[in-house]
Design a protein around this motif. Structure first.
Motif, PDB file in Angstrom:
ATOM      1  N   GLY A 132     -11.625   9.645  -0.640  1.00  0.00           N
ATOM      2  CA  GLY A 132     -12.626   9.244   0.344  1.00  0.00           C
ATOM      3  C   GLY A 132     -14.028   9.695   0.004  1.00  0.00           C
ATOM      4  N   ALA A 192      -7.604   2.287  -1.103  1.00  0.00           N
ATOM      5  CA  ALA A 192      -6.156   2.369  -0.911  1.00  0.00           C
ATOM      6  C   ALA A 192      -5.444   2.446  -2.257  1.00  0.00           C
ATOM      7  CB  ALA A 192      -5.653   1.153  -0.138  1.00  0.00           C
ATOM      8  N   ASP A 228     -14.624   0.074   3.304  1.00  0.00           N
ATOM      9  CA  ASP A 228     -13.963   0.754   4.428  1.00  0.00           C
ATOM     10  C   ASP A 228     -13.196   1.980   3.955  1.00  0.00           C
ATOM     11  OD1 ASP A 228     -14.811  -1.496   5.793  1.00  0.00           O
ATOM     12  OD2 ASP A 228     -12.807  -2.384   5.951  1.00  0.00           O
ATOM     13  N   ARG A 229     -12.466   1.810   2.854  1.00  0.00           N
ATOM     14  CA  ARG A 229     -11.581   2.849   2.347  1.00  0.00           C
ATOM     15  C   ARG A 229     -11.104   2.436   0.966  1.00  0.00           C
ATOM     16  NH1 ARG A 229      -6.167   0.900   3.371  1.00  0.00           N
ATOM     17  NH2 ARG A 229      -6.248  -1.032   4.590  1.00  0.00           N
ATOM     18  N   ASP A 288      -0.701   4.430  -0.163  1.00  0.00           N
ATOM     19  CA  ASP A 288      -1.511   5.404   0.574  1.00  0.00           C
ATOM     20  C   ASP A 288      -2.762   4.664   1.038  1.00  0.00           C
ATOM     21  OD1 ASP A 288      -3.220   7.515   1.423  1.00  0.00           O
ATOM     22  OD2 ASP A 288      -2.152   8.923   0.128  1.00  0.00           O
ATOM     23  N   PRO A 289      -3.044   4.630   2.331  1.00  0.00           N
ATOM     24  CA  PRO A 289      -4.162   3.832   2.824  1.00  0.00           C
ATOM     25  C   PRO A 289      -5.534   4.417   2.539  1.00  0.00           C
ATOM     26  CG  PRO A 289      -3.157   5.021   4.631  1.00  0.00           C
ATOM     27  CD  PRO A 289      -2.289   5.256   3.434  1.00  0.00           C
ATOM     28  N   ASP A 290      -5.614   5.701   2.148  1.00  0.00           N
ATOM     29  CA  ASP A 290      -6.932   6.326   2.040  1.00  0.00           C
ATOM     30  C   ASP A 290      -6.898   7.444   0.986  1.00  0.00           C
ATOM     31  OD1 ASP A 290      -9.516   7.178   2.480  1.00  0.00           O
ATOM     32  OD2 ASP A 290      -9.087   8.163   4.388  1.00  0.00           O
ATOM     33  N   GLU A 336       0.851  -1.185   0.000  1.00  0.00           N
ATOM     34  CA  GLU A 336       0.000   0.000   0.000  1.00  0.00           C
ATOM     35  C   GLU A 336       0.888   1.237   0.000  1.00  0.00           C
ATOM     36  OE1 GLU A 336      -3.019   0.501   2.896  1.00  0.00           O
ATOM     37  OE2 GLU A 336      -4.077  -1.357   2.391  1.00  0.00           O
TER      38      GLU A 336
END
Length: 312
Positions: free
Chosen positions: A285, A300, A297-298, A280-282, A278
């Motif tokens: 949005g 990535a 959830d998100r 960038d996790p988010d 990963e």
């Protein structure tokens, strides 16, 4: 004057003026433009970066007239507005679609492009394989192809896309950069390409877009289908020692990564090495408010590198 000639002329003018613009996400772009003082553009960055309407006279009269005649500039009531944006990437200047990118054949450039570029540059710096033949799948502005071509002048680099506008913009961007080793071709992933490649890169669309616009829609499976397809097709086209570098986005559901689950069997072979992480996790949005993302959830940003092993 043709649109291509007009855009090359404009690109040269912007470069000579010292123009630079880092393109943000669409949400940031809109919020900045919505500020009261930003209603009308007064600088080249306003006109060709922020896509703001501007008064006649910002450009030399002969250039302004040629851009209007070619369709690069359009009338916006009593002002003018550009149909394109120009973004900076290292020492490159790239033309792409104006904000907002709502049309079916829009050519997108933004934060994903910068992350994609960093991924390519890191791989080329660490990888020891000589790149003689490379391809950028779904090239868009041609950013990936151009970075490879610039770093490997001996290489034959293909920029492929199904969008004629993307191929046209890539050709302009490569010519403006003086890169003669980038060749543009129409291809649906690698269907129309033959032979093996030392480097395959891709930054495909990965959203589930209700309007199924080509530059955003990654197919079903919450936008992952196209990325999965690229993995499967690219493996067959890797030369010995060659690598696939895929930058994409993944909708994480209940803590699980459905994209990795879908490609793991294909990449987990004795002849292949692979690395996944990963970046960038988010990202993006705001997309979680769209239909179809209720259980996500998100989103990535991820990197998958698959390399065909050298013989022992």
């Amino acid at each position: 004057m043709s649109e291509q000639s007009a855009l090359l002329q404009l690109g040269e003018l912007l470069r000579e003026s010292g123009y630079a613009f880092v393109t943000p996400t669409p949400v940031t772009h809109q919020r900045v433009n919505d500020r009261a003082d930003n209603a009308v553009g007064t600088t080249l960055r306003d006109a060709f970066g922020w896509s703001r309407s501007f008064e006649s006279g910002l450009l030399p009269p002969n250039v302004e007239g040629e851009l209007i005649e070619s369709g690069v500039l359009e009338r916006d009531h009593d002002r003018l507005k550009s149909t394109v944006r120009w973004s900076s990437l290292n020492n490159l200047l790239l033309v792409h679609s104006a904000f907002p990118t709502t049309q079916e054949h829009s050519v997108f450039f933004g934060p994903d492009t910068y992350r994609f570029a960093q991924t390519i540059e890191r791989h080329m710096r660490l990888n020891r394989c000589v790149i003689r033949r490379a391809v950028d799948i779904g090239c868009g502005t041609g950013a990936g192809a151009m970075l490879i071509a610039q770093a490997n002048p001996q290489a034959e680099v293909f920029a492929v896309d199904i969008n004629p506008k993307a191929l046209a913009f890539t050709g302009i961007n490569a010519k403006l950069a003086g890169l003669n080793n980038v060749a543009c071709h129409t291809s649906n992933v690698l269907n129309e390409m033959e032979g093996q490649f030392d480097l395959i890169v891709a930054n495909p669309p990965y959203m589930k877009d209700s309007r199924q616009r080509a530059y955003r829609h990654g197919g079903d499976a919450l936008g992952a289908d196209l990325s999965v397809r690229i993995v499967h097709e690219s493996i067959e086209h890797l030369s010995v020692g060659g690598s696939l570098l895929l930058y994409t986005g993944v909708a994480i559901v209940d803590g699980q990564d459905p994209f990795l689950a879908a490609v793991k069997e294909a990449v987990d072979q004795p002849a292949l090495d692979w690395h996944y992480r990963e970046l960038d996790p988010d990202v993006f949005g705001e997309e979680l408010l769209e239909a179809g993302y209720e259980q996500v959830d998100r989103i990535a940003a991820v990197e998958l590198i698959v390399t065909r092993r050298l013989p022992v």
